[in-house]
Enzyme design. Structure first.
Site, PDB file in Angstrom:
ATOM      1  N   ASN A 108       0.844  -1.194   0.000  1.00 20.58           N
ATOM      2  CA  ASN A 108       0.000   0.000   0.000  1.00 20.58           C
ATOM      3  C   ASN A 108       0.879   1.245   0.000  1.00 20.58           C
ATOM      4  OD1 ASN A 108      -2.501   1.522   0.330  1.00 20.58           O
ATOM      5  ND2 ASN A 108      -1.840   1.891   2.440  1.00 20.58           N
ATOM      6  N   HIS A 110       0.633   5.202   1.458  1.00 21.95           N
ATOM      7  CA  HIS A 110      -0.157   6.014   2.380  1.00 21.95           C
ATOM      8  C   HIS A 110       0.405   7.430   2.402  1.00 21.95           C
ATOM      9  CE1 HIS A 110      -2.701   6.931   5.807  1.00 21.95           C
ATOM     10  NE2 HIS A 110      -1.653   7.457   6.418  1.00 21.95           N
ATOM     11  N   SER A 137       4.443   7.084   2.333  1.00 25.99           N
ATOM     12  CA  SER A 137       5.130   5.856   2.718  1.00 25.99           C
ATOM     13  C   SER A 137       4.556   4.680   1.945  1.00 25.99           C
ATOM     14  CB  SER A 137       4.951   5.579   4.218  1.00 25.99           C
ATOM     15  OG  SER A 137       5.323   6.689   5.010  1.00 25.99           O
ATOM     16  N   ASP A 146      -2.854   0.866   8.254  1.00 27.27           N
ATOM     17  CA  ASP A 146      -1.668   1.661   7.920  1.00 27.27           C
ATOM     18  C   ASP A 146      -0.497   1.332   8.847  1.00 27.27           C
ATOM     19  OD1 ASP A 146      -3.133   2.992   5.907  1.00 27.27           O
ATOM     20  OD2 ASP A 146      -3.884   4.444   7.366  1.00 27.27           O
TER      21      ASP A 146
END
Length: 229
Positions: A108, A110, A137, A146
């Site tokens: 992912n 973020h 990030s 997260d």
């Protein structure tokens, strides 16, 4: 064999476009096998269609709960045999079963310097907190929102006259640099998630991840800026 990406989106798909551009420019040694969205109106689907990429949309209203929806996603994605699942603005919390199914393959991006400012409205939170710098990030996904192991980060200064919008735009520009570079490490077999943590070339990376602007020399030649469209 070309590394196969499955990209999950909910909106405009600008990080998807950065990935497509990097592949087209020969700076990302991968292919996007499929783009999946939970919203039929997601503009990013048109980006995929223009690039000749298969698309899937799933409506949460057709499933009794999150677990059933995520099982449907797994069934659809697995048909394309992805090597890495790329979250690019996918605005759903994933079930533990989904995260476990793609453990070590689920990444992912973020919009904050994790572990700071998890969740939504990160740019506003950075301004309100008086942060001197902000950024984005890339991390492996875990069950914690997260909170998975950080791979790399990119920074921007927070300016005195910044609004949420102006700060967001500068962070997004860094996202378009950072994500293709990290995915290139994945595509070339250099980046893995092991029981002992995140490994690059078989060596542990710092717990806060690499800083895009301070990469070791052997990493600094990896893909950088992506053409926007």
């Amino acid at each position: 064999m070309t590394h196969r990406l499955a990209v999950l989106i909910s909106g405009n798909g600008t990080n998807l476009q950065a990935i497509i551009d990097a592949i087209d420019a020969g700076r990302l040694s991968a292919s996007v096998a499929v783009v999946l969205s939970n919203k039929t109106s997601a503009a990013g689907l048109q980006r995929a269609i223009r690039a000749g990429i298969a698309t899937i949309t799933l409506n949460k209203e057709n499933y009794p709960d999150r677990a059933a929806f995520d099982q449907a996603m797994i069934a659809e994605l697995d048909r394309f045999q992805p090597d890495t699942i790329v979250l690019a603005g996918f605005m759903r919390i994933l079930s533990p079963a989904f995260v476990a199914h793609y453990s070590g393959r689920l990444i992912n991006i973020h919009p904050s310097l994790l572990p700071l400012h998890k969740g939504l409205h990160t740019h506003l939170h950075a301004i309100q907190a008086g942060d001197a710098e902000h950024g984005c990030s890339v991390h492996f996904v875990s069950d914690e929102l997260d909170g998975g192991p950080i791979i790399a980060r990119a920074r921007v200064p927070v300016l005195e006259n910044d609004s949420e919008e102006t700060l967001s735009k500068r962070v997004q520009a860094r996202e378009y640099e950072l994500y293709p570079r990290v995915l290139e490490w994945r595509a070339t077999g250099r980046l893995t998630l092991e029981p002992r943590g995140v490994q690059l070339d078989g060596q542990p990376i710092p717990s806060e991840g690499f800083d895009l602007d301070q990469l070791p020399a052997e990493l600094a030649t990896a893909p950088a800026n992506s053409r926007r469209s």
